[in-house]
Design a protein around this motif. Structure first.
Motif, PDB file in Angstrom:
ATOM      1  N   ALA A 164      17.154   3.383  16.173  1.00 51.95           N
ATOM      2  CA  ALA A 164      16.187   3.339  15.074  1.00 51.95           C
ATOM      3  C   ALA A 164      16.560   4.337  13.991  1.00 51.95           C
ATOM      4  N   TRP A 165      16.981   5.542  14.394  1.00 50.60           N
ATOM      5  CA  TRP A 165      17.350   6.548  13.412  1.00 50.60           C
ATOM      6  C   TRP A 165      18.616   6.137  12.658  1.00 50.60           C
ATOM      7  N   ALA A 166      19.614   5.629  13.376  1.00 49.92           N
ATOM      8  CA  ALA A 166      20.844   5.186  12.720  1.00 49.92           C
ATOM      9  C   ALA A 166      20.550   4.082  11.712  1.00 49.92           C
ATOM     10  N   SER A 167      19.623   3.187  12.052  1.00 48.13           N
ATOM     11  CA  SER A 167      19.257   2.112  11.131  1.00 48.13           C
ATOM     12  C   SER A 167      18.572   2.673   9.889  1.00 48.13           C
ATOM     13  N   ALA A 168      17.685   3.647  10.077  1.00 49.51           N
ATOM     14  CA  ALA A 168      16.999   4.253   8.931  1.00 49.51           C
ATOM     15  C   ALA A 168      17.988   4.963   8.022  1.00 49.51           C
ATOM     16  N   VAL A 169      18.911   5.711   8.609  1.00 48.85           N
ATOM     17  CA  VAL A 169      19.909   6.439   7.820  1.00 48.85           C
ATOM     18  C   VAL A 169      20.778   5.463   7.031  1.00 48.85           C
ATOM     19  N   SER A 170      21.042   4.301   7.619  1.00 48.89           N
ATOM     20  CA  SER A 170      21.897   3.311   6.945  1.00 48.89           C
ATOM     21  C   SER A 170      21.267   2.769   5.665  1.00 48.89           C
ATOM     22  N   GLU A 202       5.282   1.729  -3.176  1.00 47.82           N
ATOM     23  CA  GLU A 202       5.551   0.447  -2.512  1.00 47.82           C
ATOM     24  C   GLU A 202       5.285   0.575  -1.020  1.00 47.82           C
ATOM     25  N   TRP A 203       4.597  -0.386  -0.461  1.00 50.18           N
ATOM     26  CA  TRP A 203       4.217  -0.387   0.953  1.00 50.18           C
ATOM     27  C   TRP A 203       5.087  -1.409   1.675  1.00 50.18           C
ATOM     28  N   LEU A 204       5.933  -0.935   2.605  1.00 50.82           N
ATOM     29  CA  LEU A 204       6.946  -1.788   3.214  1.00 50.82           C
ATOM     30  C   LEU A 204       6.922  -1.682   4.734  1.00 50.82           C
ATOM     31  N   ALA A 205       7.421  -2.720   5.398  1.00 52.94           N
ATOM     32  CA  ALA A 205       7.541  -2.692   6.856  1.00 52.94           C
ATOM     33  C   ALA A 205       8.847  -2.033   7.289  1.00 52.94           C
ATOM     34  N   GLU A 206       9.840  -2.004   6.414  1.00 48.65           N
ATOM     35  CA  GLU A 206      11.140  -1.392   6.699  1.00 48.65           C
ATOM     36  C   GLU A 206      11.610  -0.654   5.452  1.00 48.65           C
ATOM     37  N   PRO A 207      12.447   0.366   5.615  1.00 44.23           N
ATOM     38  CA  PRO A 207      12.934   1.072   4.420  1.00 44.23           C
ATOM     39  C   PRO A 207      13.821   0.175   3.574  1.00 44.23           C
ATOM     40  N   PRO A 208      13.740   0.313   2.254  1.00 43.58           N
ATOM     41  CA  PRO A 208      14.610  -0.485   1.384  1.00 43.58           C
ATOM     42  C   PRO A 208      16.063  -0.068   1.552  1.00 43.58           C
ATOM     43  N   LYS A 209      16.965  -0.976   1.348  1.00 45.52           N
ATOM     44  CA  LYS A 209      18.390  -0.703   1.522  1.00 45.52           C
ATOM     45  C   LYS A 209      19.025  -0.238   0.210  1.00 45.52           C
ATOM     46  N   GLY A 210      20.096   0.535   0.350  1.00 42.91           N
ATOM     47  CA  GLY A 210      20.878   0.947  -0.796  1.00 42.91           C
ATOM     48  C   GLY A 210      20.196   1.955  -1.693  1.00 42.91           C
ATOM     49  N   ILE A 211      19.314   2.778  -1.141  1.00 46.10           N
ATOM     50  CA  ILE A 211      18.567   3.724  -1.959  1.00 46.10           C
ATOM     51  C   ILE A 211      19.345   5.019  -2.163  1.00 46.10           C
TER      52      ILE A 211
END
Length: 386
Positions: free
Chosen positions: A246-252, A115-124
Motif C-alpha cells: 500500500a505504501w509503495a503504491s501511494a509513493v508511486s 478534491e475528495w478521492l478514493a485513491e491518490p491522483p497519479k503524477g503529482i
C-alpha cells in the motif's frame, strides 16, 4: 483461545477489511474517527501548521512549481488538508491544490477547492502525507502453535479465534525477513526509532499489555542455546506485506516530491513478541472485535514499508525541526503582555503533547523523497535524539 461462537471463520485481514470499510463498517459511521480517538491532527492546529511548513520546504526543493499538490491520505473528515491549506503563505497557497483520499463519503461543508478521492491522483508534484493510515491497512495475524509452526489466526465476527493453516508463500517470506522467530536468521537491525506501543486517546486507560509469561532463571544462570532460540508458543506477529504494498503504491503517485507516513510503529530490533492488534471505541482501548463496532488497528513495521531512500525518525525530531517547541515562554512576558503570555503558554503545552516522549512524540515519521535531493530534510534528521 476462545472457541464458543457461531459464524464464518476468516483471516484477520479479510475480517478487518469488512469491519472497517464495508457498507456498515466503522469508518462509515457519521461521527468519523475523531469521535473515537484523537490523532496529532486533532490534538492541536500546530500539527497542520508544521506540515504546512514542510510543504513549503518541498515547494522550494521543487523550484516553486506552478501547481503544488498536498495529498492527505486517510483524510478522515478533511481536518488536516483544511488546516494545511489555511496555514500556507499566500504565494504558496495560490499554487497549492488539496486532495483528500478517503473511503468514506465527502463531508458536508468541506472547502470546495479540496478534491475528495478514493485513491491518490497519479503524477503529482508536491507532498503526500499519511497520518495514521498504515495502521488501518488490514493485515493477517500469525501465531506460533505448540509445535513451533506459524499459523494464520482465524476469527469470527464476535472476535472468537482459532488457528488455521501454516503461513506460506510471500507472507512467510515477509515474516522471515522482517519479523523472524528467535530460531530464524534475523533481518539486519533498522536505524529507525523504537516507537513504544501507545496510541494516545482522550480518557484512555492506556494500552493493554499481554504478559509474556514463563519463569525467571536463577540468578547467574543462562538459558540453554536450544531454549533461547526455540519458537515461543503463542508468539504473534502482524504480517505487514499489505502495508508495504500500500505504501509503495501511494509513493508511486508522486512524480516528484516527498511522501511521509506517520504512525505508531516498531522496528526490526524490537518487534513486540505478542503483536499489537487492538481495538478502540469512544476514546478507550477495547478488544478487537471485527463487527464494525470499533476501530481495529495494529502498529506498523515502518522499516519494512520504506522503499530505497526512505528514512525513519521520530515525530519529536521532525516537529522540533519544523518549529514546534514545547519550551515555556519567558516569565517576563507575563508582566509586559499577559495575554500574549497566556497564548504562548497554551501553545507550548500543545507542542509538548505533540512531542512528548512515551506519547505522540515517539511516533515514527517515514520520509520518502521522490526525485528531490535525499538530504531535503537533513536538518530534520539532525534533530533526532540519540
Amino acid at each position: 483461545m476462545r472457541r464458543e461462537a457461531t459464524g464464518e471463520w476468516r483471516g484477520w485481514r479479510e475480517a478487518t477489511e469488512e469491519a472497517l470499510y464495508g457498507p456498515s463498517g466503522f469508518y462509515r459511521r457519521p461521527e468519523g474517527p475523531a469521535g473515537h480517538f484523537r490523532t496529532s491532527v486533532h490534538a492541536s492546529p500546530l500539527f497542520a501548521q508544521a506540515v504546512a511548513r514542510l510543504l513549503c520546504r518541498v515547494d522550494e526543493a521543487l523550484g516553486r512549481p506552478g501547481s503544488l499538490a498536498f495529498v492527505d491520505m486517510a483524510a478522515g473528515r478533511g481536518e488536516l488538508v483544511t488546516g494545511v491549506l489555511a496555514a500556507l503563505p499566500a504565494d504558496v497557497a495560490s499554487r497549492a491544490r488539496g486532495y483528500a483520499v478517503e473511503r468514506a463519503d465527502r463531508p458536508a461543508g468541506l472547502d470546495h477547492r479540496i478534491e475528495w478521492l478514493a485513491e491518490p491522483p497519479k503524477g503529482i508534484t508536491g507532498l503526500l502525507f499519511a497520518n495514521e493510515w498504515l495502521d488501518n491497512v488490514p493485515v493477517d495475524i500469525a501465531e506460533v502453535d505448540s509445535e513451533g509452526v506459524r499459523r494464520l489466526v482465524l476469527v469470527r465476527r464476535d472476535g472468537t479465534e482459532r488457528l488455521g493453516e501454516p503461513v506460506e508463500g510471500a507472507d512467510a517470506e515477509w515474516l522471515r525477513k522482517w519479523w523472524p522467530l528467535p530460531c530464524e536468521e534475523p533481518h539486519a537491525a533498522s536505524e529507525g526509532p523504537h516507537v513504544p506501543p501507545e496510541r494516545p486517546h482522550p480518557a484512555s486507560e492506556g494500552p493493554h499489555v499481554r504478559p509474556e509469561g514463563g519463569h525467571a532463571l536463577p540468578e547467574g544462570a543462562q538459558a540453554p542455546a536450544e531454549q533461547a532460540h526455540a519458537p515461543a508458543e503463542g508468539a504473534r506477529a502482524e504480517i505487514g506485506l499489505p502495508r508495504d504494498l500500500a505504501w509503495a503504491s501511494a509513493v508511486s503517485a508522486l512524480d516528484r516530491g516527498l511522501a511521509v507516513a506517520v504512525d505508531y510503529a516498531h522496528v526490526a530490533a524490537a518487534r513486540p513478541p505478542f503483536g499489537t492488534l487492538t481495538g478502540f471505541r469512544q476514546g478507550r482501548e477495547t478488544l478487537p472485535v471485527p463487527d464494525g463496532s470499533c476501530d481495529i488497528t495494529a502498529h506498523v513495521a515502518l522499516d519494512a514499508c520504506a522503499v530505497p531512500g526512505g528514512h525513519v525518525i521520530t515525530q519529536r525530531a521532525a516537529l522540533r525541526a519544523l518549529g514546534v517547541s514545547g519550551a515555556r515562554p519567558p516569565l517576563a512576558l507575563a508582566s509586559t503582555d499577559p495575554a500574549a503570555y497566556v497564548r504562548a503558554l497554551a501553545s507550548a503545552g500543545a507542542a509538548a503533547e505533540l512531542t512528548a516522549p512515551g506519547g505522540l512524540g515517539d511516533f515514527g515519521w517515514l520520509l520518502q523523497p521522490v526525485g528531490v535531493p535525499a538530504d531535503l530534510l537533513v536538518d530534520v534528521a539532525d534533530h533526532e535524539e540519540q
